[in-house]
Design a protein around this motif. Structure first.
Motif, mmCIF file in Angstrom:
data_model
loop_
_atom_site.group_PDB
_atom_site.id
_atom_site.type_symbol
_atom_site.label_atom_id
_atom_site.label_comp_id
_atom_site.label_asym_id
_atom_site.label_seq_id
_atom_site.Cartn_x
_atom_site.Cartn_y
_atom_site.Cartn_z
ATOM 1 N N ALA A 141 -23.343 -32.070 22.650
ATOM 2 C CA ALA A 141 -23.807 -31.854 24.019
ATOM 3 C C ALA A 141 -25.008 -30.918 24.044
ATOM 4 N N ILE A 142 -24.942 -29.860 23.249
ATOM 5 C CA ILE A 142 -26.049 -28.907 23.185
ATOM 6 C C ILE A 142 -27.296 -29.585 22.614
ATOM 7 N N ALA A 143 -27.112 -30.460 21.644
ATOM 8 C CA ALA A 143 -28.253 -31.171 21.058
ATOM 9 C C ALA A 143 -28.926 -32.081 22.076
ATOM 10 N N LEU A 144 -28.154 -32.631 23.003
ATOM 11 C CA LEU A 144 -28.723 -33.488 24.036
ATOM 12 C C LEU A 144 -29.528 -32.685 25.046
ATOM 13 N N TYR A 145 -29.013 -31.540 25.431
ATOM 14 C CA TYR A 145 -29.656 -30.706 26.437
ATOM 15 C C TYR A 145 -29.839 -29.300 25.873
ATOM 16 N N ASP A 146 -28.970 -28.354 26.228
ATOM 17 C CA ASP A 146 -29.019 -27.005 25.674
ATOM 18 C C ASP A 146 -27.715 -26.304 26.023
ATOM 19 N N GLU A 147 -27.559 -25.052 25.579
ATOM 20 C CA GLU A 147 -26.303 -24.328 25.793
ATOM 21 C C GLU A 147 -26.062 -24.053 27.268
ATOM 22 N N ARG A 148 -27.125 -23.790 28.005
ATOM 23 C CA ARG A 148 -26.964 -23.541 29.439
ATOM 24 C C ARG A 148 -26.388 -24.766 30.133
ATOM 25 N N PHE A 149 -26.906 -25.942 29.808
ATOM 26 C CA PHE A 149 -26.382 -27.172 30.382
ATOM 27 C C PHE A 149 -24.923 -27.367 29.975
ATOM 28 N N PHE A 150 -24.616 -27.097 28.715
ATOM 29 C CA PHE A 150 -23.238 -27.254 28.257
ATOM 30 C C PHE A 150 -22.295 -26.368 29.065
ATOM 31 N N ARG A 151 -22.684 -25.097 29.268
ATOM 32 C CA ARG A 151 -21.816 -24.192 30.039
ATOM 33 C C ARG A 151 -21.718 -24.628 31.497
ATOM 34 N N MET A 152 -22.796 -25.173 32.046
ATOM 35 C CA MET A 152 -22.756 -25.671 33.421
ATOM 36 C C MET A 152 -21.702 -26.771 33.552
ATOM 37 N N TRP A 153 -21.676 -27.701 32.605
ATOM 38 C CA TRP A 153 -20.715 -28.792 32.674
ATOM 39 C C TRP A 153 -19.304 -28.331 32.324
ATOM 40 N N GLU A 154 -19.180 -27.369 31.449
ATOM 41 C CA GLU A 154 -17.857 -26.820 31.185
ATOM 42 C C GLU A 154 -17.286 -26.199 32.459
ATOM 43 N N PHE A 155 -18.122 -25.468 33.186
ATOM 44 C CA PHE A 155 -17.666 -24.848 34.428
ATOM 45 C C PHE A 155 -17.312 -25.916 35.470
ATOM 46 N N TYR A 156 -18.135 -26.945 35.573
ATOM 47 C CA TYR A 156 -17.875 -28.035 36.516
ATOM 48 C C TYR A 156 -16.544 -28.717 36.214
#
Length: 426
Positions: free
Chosen positions: A347-362
């Protein structure tokens, strides 16, 4: 001196244990006997921001890495807060922000300009590789049906399609409309299971592309077509014997309910049947969670049944069955979240760590809505004529058993694929 956030936490957390760390030191809150969670703030300002506007800032601070969960995970932290009573901790700042959001939500509901396509693209036109990280083999991005309990996500998503098809009572040669056709799985299932002709409509260009490819690969594009179309512009002279909508109604918006059901009544045949599958909440709410509205589903709204039924009645449709599925989406979201976390690096490779945490929170926040806030799934079966469906519910189980026989003979699903283009990061 304790920050405003820590003073607030002291009022809220009575059950369980919350440890708060940050530049101003470490404190523990709660009497134990429940969940134990540790969070750490990277700067003092983060605590102040969270105290002032927790509905929005909690997700943003976690997403930005300014609030880190060191013991437990973000779901456990959210659940710990919900395990306790929030009303005592309300501050004036929270109240006025809540009033402001209610006013803004009411204004948006009355604006004539509709941004459905843009809102859909914000979420569903992300790189399809992202969805491959956590969805089932058929890419069902809606609540699964865990019957019997304990089955796998793939089995539960298949059970969901079977359950819906059983309620639709499709017959060979009938015309079926799917409003919000996703990646095509429901339409393909209906066409192959019942020999019906299906038209699926969507506002997502990426989903449209993949759905069409899937129909072609399975050799049924002559009777399963997908169109980029808004439901509001369906032609009234084109009638459908069956209408199905799964996980799309949450994007319609309260102001458009009358339009939605009037259009459904307009294009449904006189002896037709419609099945609406949607998330519901126990009472009317005047705002959507501001984090979800801003980052995940702009324009979305979760209805209460009391808001939906009057518009069904005014459209001249008859309610023939309502089923409430209270915890199935909680189980679905738990599966999605665990699968997503297990593939963190991808997931991080597709976008970045910030995006990953955003989706984890969602995903965590959505799961908590079902485990702690009494959200549920409702399936409403609609008709125009009295005898469009049997007068008892036995037919649902009978149809499901027949559909299981079809599934045992069905050609295996091919991996969902589409454009490998990485879209602009959101």
């Amino acid at each position: 001196m304790a920050s405003a956030f820590r003073a607030l936490v002291a009022k809220i957390i009575k059950k369980g244990l919350l440890t708060v760390r940050g530049p101003s030191g470490e404190q523990r809150f709660g009497g134990g006997g429940g969940r134990s969670v540790t969070i750490r703030f990277t700067d003092e300002q983060a605590e102040q921001e969270l105290a002032a506007d927790p509905q929005l800032k909690l997700g943003e601070l976690f997403m930005d890495g300014r609030m880190i969960v060191e013991e437990g995970d973000i779901y456990e932290f959210l659940a710990l807060v919900k395990d306790n009573t929030l009303s005592e901790g309300l501050t004036f700042g929270m109240i006025w922000r809540g009033i402001g959001r209610i006013a803004l939500g009411q204004l948006r509901n009355r604006l004539p300009v509709n941004h459905n396509k843009r809102n859909v693209a914000h979420h569903y036109d992300l790189d399809e590789k992202l969805f491959s990280l956590f969805l089932d083999e058929d890419w069902q991005y809606s609540c699964a049906y865990f019957n019997p309990p304990g089955i796998s996500l793939d089995e539960a998503q298949l059970a969901k399609k079977r359950h819906i098809a059983a309620k639709l009572l499709p017959k060979p040669g009938q015309r079926v409309l799917e409003i919000g056709s996703g990646w095509g799985g429901m339409a393909l299932y209906l066409a192959e299971a019942a020999g019906v002709d299906v038209t699926g409509i969507t506002l997502s260009e990426e989903q449209l592309k993949i759905s069409r490819e899937r129909a072609t690969v399975r050799g049924i594009s002559d009777r399963v077509r997908f169109e980029l179309q808004d439901y509001r512009y369906l032609k009234p002279e084109k009638k459908f014997d069956r209408i199905v909508s799964v996980g799309m109604f949450e994007h319609v918006g309260r102001a458009n309910y009358r339009t939605y059901f009037n259009k459904a009544a307009e294009v449904l045949a006189d002896d037709g049947v419609m099945l609406l599958h949607s998330i519901g909440q126990p009472t009317v709410s005047y705002i959507t969670n501001p984090f979800i509205e801003k980052y995940i589903f702009p324009g979305g709204y979760i209805p209460a049944l009391s808001e939906v039924l009057p518009h069904i009645e005014k459209a001249g449709l008859l309610v023939s069955d309502i089923e409430i599925l209270p915890m199935h989406y909680g189980h679905t979201l738990r599966h999605w979240r665990e699968r997503f976390l297990a593939r963190k690096e991808e997931a991080i490779a597709l976008y970045d760590e910030r995006f990953f945490r955003m989706w984890e929170f969602y995903l965590a926040g959505s799961e908590m809505a079902f485990t702690h806030e009494n959200f549920f799934i409702f399936q409403v079966q609609l008709k125009k004529s009295l005898n469009a469906v049997p007068h008892n519910r036995d037919y649902i189980g009978d149809n499901e058993r027949m559909l299981q026989q079809f599934e045992s003979r069905r050609m295996p699903l091919q991996p969902v694929s589409g454009s490998q283009r990485v879209l602009e990061r959101h």
